[in-house]
Write a protein that holds these residues in place. Structure first.
Motif, PDB file in Angstrom:
ATOM      1  N   ALA A 104      44.878 -49.988 -75.319  1.00  0.00           N
ATOM      2  CA  ALA A 104      44.416 -51.299 -75.786  1.00  0.00           C
ATOM      3  C   ALA A 104      45.238 -52.414 -75.145  1.00  0.00           C
ATOM      4  N   ALA A 105      44.543 -53.412 -74.635  1.00  0.00           N
ATOM      5  CA  ALA A 105      45.185 -54.572 -74.011  1.00  0.00           C
ATOM      6  C   ALA A 105      44.190 -55.717 -74.033  1.00  0.00           C
ATOM      7  N   GLN A 106      44.677 -56.910 -73.773  1.00  0.00           N
ATOM      8  CA  GLN A 106      43.818 -58.086 -73.690  1.00  0.00           C
ATOM      9  C   GLN A 106      43.951 -58.677 -72.292  1.00  0.00           C
ATOM     10  N   PRO A 107      42.887 -59.065 -71.655  1.00  0.00           N
ATOM     11  CA  PRO A 107      41.541 -59.243 -72.179  1.00  0.00           C
ATOM     12  C   PRO A 107      40.680 -57.986 -72.085  1.00  0.00           C
ATOM     13  N   ALA A 108      41.218 -56.894 -71.501  1.00  0.00           N
ATOM     14  CA  ALA A 108      40.441 -55.679 -71.314  1.00  0.00           C
ATOM     15  C   ALA A 108      41.368 -54.481 -71.461  1.00  0.00           C
ATOM     16  N   TYR A 148      43.648 -51.357 -70.654  1.00  0.00           N
ATOM     17  CA  TYR A 148      44.523 -51.016 -69.531  1.00  0.00           C
ATOM     18  C   TYR A 148      44.250 -49.556 -69.208  1.00  0.00           C
TER      19      TYR A 148
END
Length: 162
Positions: free
Chosen positions: A29-33, A35
Motif C-alpha cells: 500500500a502506498a499513495q498515490p498508487a 508500490y
C-alpha cells in the motif's frame, strides 16, 4: 475466478507451481498508487510462509511500517500459443496470487532459516553462504492468508513457440 476451468485448487499443486517460480511480486500500500516490487523469495514446505531479503533500509520498509498487509503474485510461463486457424494467440502459464501479512524476522536463527529457504528456491542442493550476511540483511516474512492458483496449459490446433 472467472475461468474456473483453469483454477488450481490442490494445495500441493499450488506449492509445486510456487517452487518453480523465480520472482515474487509484492504489492504494498502506498499513495498515490500501490508500490509494486519484484523480489527473490524462499518458502516453507507448505507454501504458506514466504521469506524475502533486502538491504537494511528502503522504501518497502517505510511503507510496511504503515500497513503490513500486502498482495502478491508469481508466475511461470511456458510459451506463446498461436492458433493460426482463428488468427489468435495466448500464453501458457501457471500463477499463484493472494494476500497476507508481512513481519520482520529479527532473531539470528530465524534469519538464517529464512536465508536457507531462499537459497533452496534457487539451488537444487544446499548452497553454502557466509552466515555473517545475516547481520547485514533484513528479512521479511509473509504469512499468506489467502492464495489461488491458475493454469493455462492447453495447446490448441495451432503452433507452440517456446
Amino acid at each position: 475466478m472467472r475461468r474456473k476451468d483453469r483454477a488450481v485448487t490442490s494445495p500441493s499443486e499450488i506449492v509445486e507451481i510456487m517452487s518453480r517460480c523465480e520472482v515474487l511480486h509484492l504489492a504494498i500500500a502506498a499513495q498515490p498508487a500501490p508500490y509494486l516490487l519484484p523480489v527473490n523469495f524462499g518458502m516453507e514446505p507448505d507454501g504458506m510462509t514466504l521469506y524475502v531479503h533486502g538491504a537494511m533500509e528502503g522504501t518497502k520498509y517505510d511503507l510496511l511500517a504503515k500497513n503490513d498487509q500486502v498482495g502478491f503474485e508469481m508466475e511461470c510461463t511456458s510459451g506463446l500459443v498461436l492458433d493460426e486457424a482463428s488468427h489468435s494467440c495466448t500464453m501458457n502459464y501457471e500463477s499463484v496470487m493472494g494476500w497476507g501479512t508481512v513481519s520482520e524476522v529479527t532473531d539470528l536463527d530465524g534469519k538464517l532459516h529464512a536465508l536457507d529457504c531462499i537459497m533452496r528456491q534457487y539451488h537444487s542442493e544446499d548452497f553454502y553462504y557466509d552466515p555473517a550476511v545475516a547481520e547485514r540483511t533484513r528479512i521479511l516474512c509473509l504469512k499468506i492468508q489467502e492464495r489461488t492458483g491458475k493454469r493455462r496449459a492447453k495447446i490448441p490446433g495451432g503452433n507452440h513457440h517456446a
